[in-house]
Design an enzyme around this catalytic site. Structure first.
Site, PDB file in Angstrom:
ATOM      1  N   LYS A   1       6.821   0.519   6.562  1.00  0.00           N
ATOM      2  CA  LYS A   1       6.519   1.856   6.067  1.00  0.00           C
ATOM      3  C   LYS A   1       7.815   2.638   5.954  1.00  0.00           C
ATOM      4  CE  LYS A   1       3.277   5.677   6.643  1.00  0.00           C
ATOM      5  NZ  LYS A   1       2.122   6.191   7.385  1.00  0.00           N
TER       6      LYS A   1
ATOM      7  N   GLY B   1       0.833  -1.198   0.000  1.00  0.00           N
ATOM      8  CA  GLY B   1       0.000   0.000   0.000  1.00  0.00           C
ATOM      9  C   GLY B   1       0.862   1.240   0.000  1.00  0.00           C
TER      10      GLY B   1
ATOM     11  N   SER C   1       2.213   9.517   3.916  1.00  0.00           N
ATOM     12  CA  SER C   1       3.569  10.054   4.024  1.00  0.00           C
ATOM     13  C   SER C   1       4.643   9.116   3.495  1.00  0.00           C
ATOM     14  CB  SER C   1       3.873  10.408   5.489  1.00  0.00           C
ATOM     15  OG  SER C   1       3.547   9.327   6.333  1.00  0.00           O
ATOM     16  N   GLY C   2       4.281   7.940   3.025  1.00  0.00           N
ATOM     17  CA  GLY C   2       5.294   7.053   2.489  1.00  0.00           C
ATOM     18  C   GLY C   2       4.750   5.706   2.042  1.00  0.00           C
ATOM     19  N   PRO C   3       5.492   5.004   1.151  1.00  0.00           N
ATOM     20  CA  PRO C   3       5.053   3.695   0.666  1.00  0.00           C
ATOM     21  C   PRO C   3       5.198   2.613   1.722  1.00  0.00           C
ATOM     22  CG  PRO C   3       7.235   4.206  -0.175  1.00  0.00           C
ATOM     23  CD  PRO C   3       6.766   5.436   0.563  1.00  0.00           C
ATOM     24  N   VAL C   4       4.490   1.502   1.509  1.00  0.00           N
ATOM     25  CA  VAL C   4       4.527   0.374   2.437  1.00  0.00           C
ATOM     26  C   VAL C   4       4.898  -0.884   1.660  1.00  0.00           C
ATOM     27  CG1 VAL C   4       3.251  -0.952   4.158  1.00  0.00           C
ATOM     28  CG2 VAL C   4       2.720   1.471   3.822  1.00  0.00           C
TER      29      VAL C   4
ATOM     30  N   GLY D   1       0.912   4.900   2.327  1.00  0.00           N
ATOM     31  CA  GLY D   1       0.355   5.823   3.307  1.00  0.00           C
ATOM     32  C   GLY D   1       0.460   7.246   2.805  1.00  0.00           C
TER      33      GLY D   1
ATOM     34  N   ASP E   1      -7.360  11.870  10.078  1.00  0.00           N
ATOM     35  CA  ASP E   1      -7.496  11.295   8.732  1.00  0.00           C
ATOM     36  C   ASP E   1      -8.271   9.990   8.804  1.00  0.00           C
ATOM     37  OD1 ASP E   1      -7.148  11.433   5.993  1.00  0.00           O
ATOM     38  OD2 ASP E   1      -5.271  10.304   6.016  1.00  0.00           O
TER      39      ASP E   1
END
Length: 473
Positions: free
Chosen positions: A50, A28, A32-35, A30, A147
């Site tokens: 993350k 996925g 603020s950054g990829p996972v 997020g 969020d």
């Protein structure tokens, strides 16, 4: 848990001492950054990793998420590393925080609902209880998540058994301690509370006029999470949102903003007649415009509708409506371009979501006179064009300059054809030009290059686009 009582122990040694990282296995992205997937070397256990740039904002995110990780209703952080890492397709390493979290294998909340042939009000009550427990845990530390949305509500395991569903809250990219000074307007349009929109309005007014609006500084509090939960419950029960944008390619229209600010929504009998009055009363208490009158998390957990055994087992229409109305399409598009939501610390930017062909909402919810008025404001005859300089002129010039540059080459890591910064510039240009007379011509020039409202769907002829944009001007 005692482990999470203080600040996280950020390990300076290499993550590869303990974990193998599967860079190509995407779990996925997020805000603020990829996972990515990672595997513990000794045990073989899988975790989610993350990846954040190591900066003050990221460390605050990790700290707040760590503090909340002691709950069974929060996605748990296991380890944190501060390493210099070179991602695939990068030329040099960058300082990053690598956050190892428990892996959530069951997908997102609305994915679970749409997979079910039989989704009941009792199940919605059970899911609401679990979300409420997560919010309660955050609010007990005076942390506003800010969020709360279905994409951040994840199932621990894939299951079709309502008794085994375990839901957890993740992604603390917008979380902040509520010291009475929350004023940054960060949100997803469907779920935004009126007070966050008011904060946005006052910030915009101050930027445009250079003067501080009366009543400023304007702050909101963690009750914004309760409003977002009210919207999520509404969608779970009927399959569509209480507030929506009726203008294609515009996630938050003026009409939608007005209705959110006024708390103006309905319970149409076609979907709501069989739903209990307790559920409707709960939603009304959560979608109260005045935050002082809005239901608190403590009151919610005491509400009769969360006593699942007492809730009706009536089958809901929401799974079928979510699939047919385009809500699922919108959610998927939102996920595919989430990297464009990674905003700078300064300024405000909407989270872009592509417009869906939503037959259900077009048929039932759009009021023709309002749509006609909005379209008359939007589509105007092309006359002598004035950009009025300033922000509009700057955006257009940046777009033309971009078109004159060598065309970008998509990397193997990308799920779209063009880099997110390019798409972000196009979206920002469209937003800046939205009320200008030449907006329809600009949009047509982009659509010629396969622009679908959020990204390009095929290779772009940048020089042709640049020429067409200049012709518009």
């Amino acid at each position: 848990m005692l482990k999470y009582s203080g600040e996280p122990d950020i390990k300076p040694h290499s993550i590869h001492n303990e974990y193998d990282i599967r860079w190509s296995h995407k779990l996925g992205a997020g805000v603020s950054g990829p996972v990515r997937l990672c595997i513990h070397r000794e045990t073989g256990q899988e975790f989610a990793l993350k990846i954040l740039l190591d900066k003050e904002k990221s460390r605050k995110e990790v700290s707040l998420h760590w503090r909340c990780s002691g709950s069974n209703f929060i996605v748990r952080i296991v380890d944190v590393y501060a390493n210099s890492v070179k991602l695939p397709n990068e030329s040099i390493p960058k300082a990053r925080l690598l956050v190892v979290m428990e892996i959530m294998k069951g997908g997102e909340l609305f994915e679970y609902i749409t997979r079910n042939q039989r989704f009941t009000e009792r199940e919605a009550s059970n899911l609401t209880y679990q979300i409420a427990r997560a919010i309660k845990h955050c609010h007990s530390f005076n942390i506003a998540h800010r969020d709360l949305k279905p994409e951040n509500l994840l199932l621990a395991e894939s299951t079709s058994d309502p008794e085994r569903v375990q839901l957890k809250l993740g992604d603390f990219g917008f979380a902040k301690v509520d010291n009475g000074d929350l004023r940054t307007p960060q949100f997803t349009p469907y779920y935004v509370a009126p007070q966050v929109l008011e904060a946005q309005r006052r910030q915009r007014e101050q930027r445009q006029s250079g003067r501080v609006p009366p009543g400023s500084p304007y702050h909101y509090d963690k009750s914004c999470d309760m409003w977002s939960l009210g919207v999520i419950i509404y969608i779970m029960l009927c399959g569509y949102p209480p507030f929506y944008s009726e203008i294609p390619h515009k996630p938050l229209s003026q009409n939608m903003t007005t209705k959110i600010m006024a708390g103006q929504y309905e319970f149409p009998p076609s979907e709501w007649s069989a739903i209990s009055q307790e559920a409707k009363n709960l939603i009304k208490a959560l979608l109260h415009v005045d935050p002082a009158e809005r239901m608190s998390i403590e009151e919610l957990l005491e509400h009769k509708w969360l006593q699942t055994s007492l809730v009706s087992d009536v089958v809901l229409p929401s799974p079928q409506i979510m699939l047919s109305s385009g809500l699922e399409e919108t959610k998927m598009a939102h996920s595919s371009i989430v990297s464009a939501m990674r905003r700078k610390e300064s300024g405000f930017q909407l989270k872009p979501m592509t417009a869906a062909s939503n037959n259900l909402l077009n048929k039932r919810k759009v009021q023709l006179p309002e749509l006609k008025n909005d379209m008359q404001k939007t589509v105007k005859p092309v006359v002598a064009i004035q950009t009025d300089g300033g922000e509009v002129g700057a955006h257009l010039q940046q777009l033309i300059d971009l078109c004159m540059m060598p065309p970008p080459t998509p990397s193997p890591e990308q799920t779209v054809l063009i880099d997110a910064p390019y798409m972000t510039l196009v979206r920002n240009t469209l937003e800046a030009c939205y009320n200008k007379p030449f907006y329809p011509s600009l949009l047509k020039a982009l659509e010629q290059e396969s622009w679908n409202g959020s990204h390009f769907t095929r290779k772009v002829d940048w020089h042709r686009l640049g020429d067409n944009v200049k012709n518009v001007l």
